[in-house]
Design a protein around this motif. Structure first.
Motif, PDB file in Angstrom:
ATOM      1  N   THR A 158       0.856  -1.201   0.000  1.00 44.60           N
ATOM      2  CA  THR A 158       0.000   0.000   0.000  1.00 44.60           C
ATOM      3  C   THR A 158       0.884   1.240   0.000  1.00 44.60           C
ATOM      4  O   THR A 158       1.706   1.423   0.898  1.00 44.60           O
ATOM      5  N   PRO A 159       0.761   2.128  -0.985  1.00 45.06           N
ATOM      6  CA  PRO A 159       1.658   3.306  -1.057  1.00 45.06           C
ATOM      7  C   PRO A 159       1.351   4.306   0.042  1.00 45.06           C
ATOM      8  O   PRO A 159       0.215   4.480   0.467  1.00 45.06           O
ATOM      9  N   LYS A 160       2.403   4.964   0.493  1.00 41.81           N
ATOM     10  CA  LYS A 160       2.240   5.997   1.523  1.00 41.81           C
ATOM     11  C   LYS A 160       1.585   7.257   0.983  1.00 41.81           C
ATOM     12  O   LYS A 160       1.186   8.140   1.761  1.00 41.81           O
ATOM     13  N   LEU A 161       1.472   7.354  -0.333  1.00 39.99           N
ATOM     14  CA  LEU A 161       0.817   8.527  -0.914  1.00 39.99           C
ATOM     15  C   LEU A 161      -0.664   8.558  -0.578  1.00 39.99           C
ATOM     16  O   LEU A 161      -1.318   9.602  -0.707  1.00 39.99           O
ATOM     17  N   MET A 162      -1.212   7.422  -0.180  1.00 40.57           N
ATOM     18  CA  MET A 162      -2.607   7.374   0.265  1.00 40.57           C
ATOM     19  C   MET A 162      -2.599   7.146   1.764  1.00 40.57           C
ATOM     20  O   MET A 162      -2.662   6.013   2.244  1.00 40.57           O
ATOM     21  N   PRO A 163      -2.469   8.208   2.556  1.00 36.37           N
ATOM     22  CA  PRO A 163      -2.256   8.056   4.004  1.00 36.37           C
ATOM     23  C   PRO A 163      -3.378   7.333   4.719  1.00 36.37           C
ATOM     24  O   PRO A 163      -3.144   6.549   5.629  1.00 36.37           O
ATOM     25  N   VAL A 164      -4.633   7.620   4.342  1.00 40.65           N
ATOM     26  CA  VAL A 164      -5.762   6.993   5.040  1.00 40.65           C
ATOM     27  C   VAL A 164      -5.767   5.486   4.790  1.00 40.65           C
ATOM     28  O   VAL A 164      -5.855   4.669   5.720  1.00 40.65           O
ATOM     29  N   LYS A 165      -5.655   5.141   3.546  1.00 39.88           N
ATOM     30  CA  LYS A 165      -5.650   3.715   3.204  1.00 39.88           C
ATOM     31  C   LYS A 165      -4.415   3.022   3.771  1.00 39.88           C
ATOM     32  O   LYS A 165      -4.467   1.874   4.229  1.00 39.88           O
ATOM     33  N   TYR A 166      -3.280   3.766   3.777  1.00 39.02           N
ATOM     34  CA  TYR A 166      -2.048   3.194   4.310  1.00 39.02           C
ATOM     35  C   TYR A 166      -2.167   2.931   5.810  1.00 39.02           C
ATOM     36  O   TYR A 166      -1.752   1.888   6.330  1.00 39.02           O
ATOM     37  N   ALA A 167      -2.781   3.886   6.535  1.00 35.73           N
ATOM     38  CA  ALA A 167      -2.945   3.716   7.980  1.00 35.73           C
ATOM     39  C   ALA A 167      -3.874   2.543   8.290  1.00 35.73           C
ATOM     40  O   ALA A 167      -3.623   1.750   9.201  1.00 35.73           O
ATOM     41  N   LYS A 168      -4.961   2.427   7.528  1.00 34.18           N
ATOM     42  CA  LYS A 168      -5.877   1.301   7.755  1.00 34.18           C
ATOM     43  C   LYS A 168      -5.185  -0.037   7.476  1.00 34.18           C
ATOM     44  O   LYS A 168      -5.371  -1.011   8.208  1.00 34.18           O
TER      45      LYS A 168
END
Length: 735
Positions: A158-168
């Motif tokens: 999961t790329p860090k460019l998508m912080p919400v999805k990355y955190a989940k």
């Protein structure tokens, strides 16, 4: 009311008082009257029937008030006859009880059945039910681990460019990992608890019998051991004394050879029906009833019902082995001479896992005969197998470690022990397996060099042409033993190729080698040339099919797939029930040998240790030396120089001989000699070489020209290494 009894003759009722008149009580014991009662009782027990009713009189009237003064002693204890009567009653009762016990033993209430039932119950109790929980937790842990891996994989990508999805994704990864760790910990804890509880139960169940048996033997010897066994049997029978309706002996529903049952015609019928070889209403016909040999193996010959070919049974080998309750390798099926006849053999244990016996070649006192039959090894029945290689060629294949080298030794040693056989060996492995045979070979390629092997094949083809030329002059079509004995040029030649794959897959020489081998195998048989090839997987990419099909003897050792087995034995062999994949890893050296007959046979090669191989090779060298067929050893470097028509080469040869004549450390040639010694050796050999000429021929460095101590004085000389360098640079020898 007057007591009445029935009269024995006419059945009318009479007064009891008249029948047994009362007598006055007496304090004196009347022995004669009691003896009459005892005699009458004994006659009844012995089966004596009185024709007339016995007139018995009542001895006395018992005064119930006098019981306090008279002991309660039975009458039979007061006389010898009474004891005899009681002994007869006791003996008969014990005899009848023993007969009832004997009749009870074959039933479920017998002591043996009770002991079997009790031991099964105790064992089941010791095993417990915790295994179900452990298996369940193991399954849960596996699922949790699988899910955790999937979640962790998703979080990692999961790329860090998508912080919400990355955190989940990271949060889900942590939770899944925690769940997996908890599940694994629960499984390990349950497994540990199961081991602890099971160990306690096992100690409770098996501890007392072991203590009783071992303690009895230690304290009282064999008598104590017998007592301990009896106590153990008694305890087991006590535990299983009561049959329970829910306590089912599953082994009684289906028994098989694996359970220790004897092979019988009904068992064979049931097993072939379970394997769906025959129908539920069909039966086999026993040609030879099941027999047990001295090794504990079962064998039988049977006919399938009309219309069912033997191939159907051969293809169902795994199903039949399952029905018999044995491993696939323990079951051997082969055609029995006609389409529907089966020759069946079941080994008591996995065949070819016992240590190999002594090889028959070790018992030879003279030369072998390679023209006759060659001992290969025992089959699954323990019978020795042999083959003939006259006008034949062979292929040995199998996975690494299957025993190709040991199998090849059976043929190589037989050829080596016949001093008439010419040996040409090529070791494509380059590992030294064929190195012990090198002194016996006229040609040997041990460096895994395709170019050298190609040259060897060219020499073999030239030799084949010379043989045919001689045969044409003699008016013969092929080489026989008598013809070879008269003409040494026609002696048998064994060409052995180990690890053929290395030669045939070479980019430069592979196709040339394949073409020459095909020419040699197809035409060399009648000329007395026997060719054997060994390789790991002789597929079409390794051995061209036009060559492989010419190799008539096939020996398939353990293979990893049925397709690999078919590349050795031929297409369709595995489908017909002959697959080298079924050979277990413990059965090293075993394989399907197809040399004669219509079916391959399972054979294990005779095994010879490295020490035994060396011993036989030395014996073979002695035989060949006496027969004059031992090849000359390789030429020394000095002899190779003498074969060159050059004066300087002869000079260098004499120099090497001079170093050999002056041994140095541990008997090795001297490493340095004075120039005067070398010049003297040259002059003694008839060569007019001065010190200056020698210095110009063997060029030394300034360091090598330094003086050294020789026999008490210092002198200028030449190191042997410098002479060897000169030979290498001038003539390319000794490289």
């Amino acid at each position: 009311m007057t007591d009445l009894i029935r009269k024995p003759t006419d059945g009318t009722l009479v007064d009891a008082a008249a029948r047994f008149p009362q007598q006055p009580a007496a304090d004196v014991y009347d022995q004669e009257k009691d003896t009459a009662v005892v005699d009458s009782a004994r006659q009844v027990l012995e089966g004596v029937v009185l024709n007339a009713p016995a007139e018995l009189s009542v001895a006395k009237t018992v005064d119930l008030d006098a019981f306090d003064d008279m002991p309660l002693i039975p009458a039979w204890m007061r006389s010898a006859d009474g004891w005899a009567a009681y002994a007869g009653v006791f003996a008969r009762a014990r005899r009848r009880g023993f007969r009832r016990w004997v009749r009870r033993q074959p039933t479920t209430n017998g002591h043996a059945a009770q002991f079997k039932r009790g031991t099964r119950r105790l064992h089941d109790w010791a095993q417990g039910l915790e295994g179900v929980q452990v298996q369940s937790l193991h399954h849960v842990a596996q699922i949790a681990a699988r899910e955790a891996r999937a979640v962790n994989r998703a979080a990692r990508f999961t790329p860090k460019l998508m912080p919400v999805k990355y955190a989940k994704a990271q949060s889900a990864s942590v939770k899944a990992t925690e769940v997996a760790e908890k599940a694994a910990a629960a499984y390990r804890k349950a497994q540990k608890e199961r081991r602890r509880i099971r160990s306690l139960r096992i100690s409770v169940v098996y501890g007392p019998p072991l203590v009783a048996i071992g303690g009895g033997y230690v304290t009282s010897g064999w008598l104590g051991l017998t007592g301990g066994l009896a106590a153990t049997f008694t305890g087991g029978a006590f535990a299983g004394r009561h049959p329970v309706s829910s306590d089912v002996d599953w082994s009684a529903d289906w028994r098989s050879l694996g359970d220790g049952d004897a092979m019988s015609a009904p068992m064979l019928d049931a097993s072939f029906r379970a394997a769906r070889v025959i129908g539920s209403e069909e039966s086999l016909r026993m040609v030879r009833m099941p027999m047990l040999d001295e090794r504990g193996d079962w064998s039988a010959v049977l006919d399938l019902p009309p219309g069912i070919p033997a191939k159907k049974a051969l293809n169902a080998r795994s199903e039949l082995a399952s029905a018999f309750g044995i491993e696939d390798a323990q079951l051997t099926l082969s055609k029995g001479g006609r389409s529907g006849r089966i020759d069946l053999h079941v080994s008591r244990e996995l065949p070819f896992t016992q240590p190999a016996g002594r090889g028959p070649l070790l018992d030879l006192e003279g030369p072998a005969n390679f023209w006759g039959r060659i001992s290969i090894g025992p089959d699954v029945r323990g019978l020795p197998m042999s083959i003939s290689v006259v006008e034949r060629s062979g292929l040995i294949g199998g996975e690494p470690g299957a025993g190709k080298s040991a199998s090849g030794n059976t043929i190589l040693l037989a050829a080596a022990l016949d001093p008439r056989v010419i040996l040409w060996l090529a070791d494509g492995k380059g590992g030294g397996d064929l190195e012990p045979f090198e002194p016996l070979c006229e040609q040997y390629e041990g460096m895994a060099d395709p170019e050298a092997f190609d040259a060897m094949l060219a020499d073999a083809i030239a030799d084949m042409k010379a043989r045919y030329k001689l045969l044409k002059q003699l008016g013969k079509r092929k080489v026989t033993e008598e013809l070879a004995d008269k003409h040494p040029e026609l002696r048998q030649l064994l060409l052995w190729v180990d690890e053929l794959m290395l030669y045939t897959t070479d980019d430069d020489y592979g196709k040339k080698i394949t073409k020459k081998l095909r020419n040699l195998v197809s035409r060399g048989r009648a000329a007395g040339i026997v060719t054997f090839c060994a390789t790991q997987k002789p597929g079409s990419d390794v051995v061209d099919t036009s060559l492989r099909d010419l190799l008539s003897i096939r020996w398939a050792l353990r293979c990893t797939t049925p397709e690999a087995s078919d590349t050795i034995l031929g297409r369709g062999a595995a489908a017909s029930g002959y697959s080298a994949k079924s050979i277990e890893s413990e059965m090293r050296g075993a394989g399907y040998l197809w040399s004669e007959g219509s079916n391959p046979q399972m054979v294990r090669a005779d095994y010879y240790t490295d020490e035994q191989v060396n011993e036989l090779v030395e014996f073979a060298a002695g035989l060949r030396a006496k027969a004059g067929t031992l090849p000359a050893g390789p030429l020394s470097l000095a002899d190779q120089l003498r074969d060159i028509s050059d004066d300087q080469a002869h000079t260098l040869a004499v120099l090497l001989d001079a170093f050999d004549l002056h041994p140095g450390v541990e008997g090795q040639p001297a490493e340095w000699l004075p120039g005067s010694v070398l010049v003297e050796a040259l002059n003694d050999a008839g060569l007019d070489v001065s010190a200056d000429s020698l210095g110009r021929l063997v060029v030394r460095t300034d360091e090598e020209k330094a003086k050294r101590l020789w026999q008490g004085s210092r002198a200028v000389g030449y190191p042997r290494s410098r002479v060897l360098v000169t030979v290498r640079d001038r003539y390319k020898l000794g490289v």
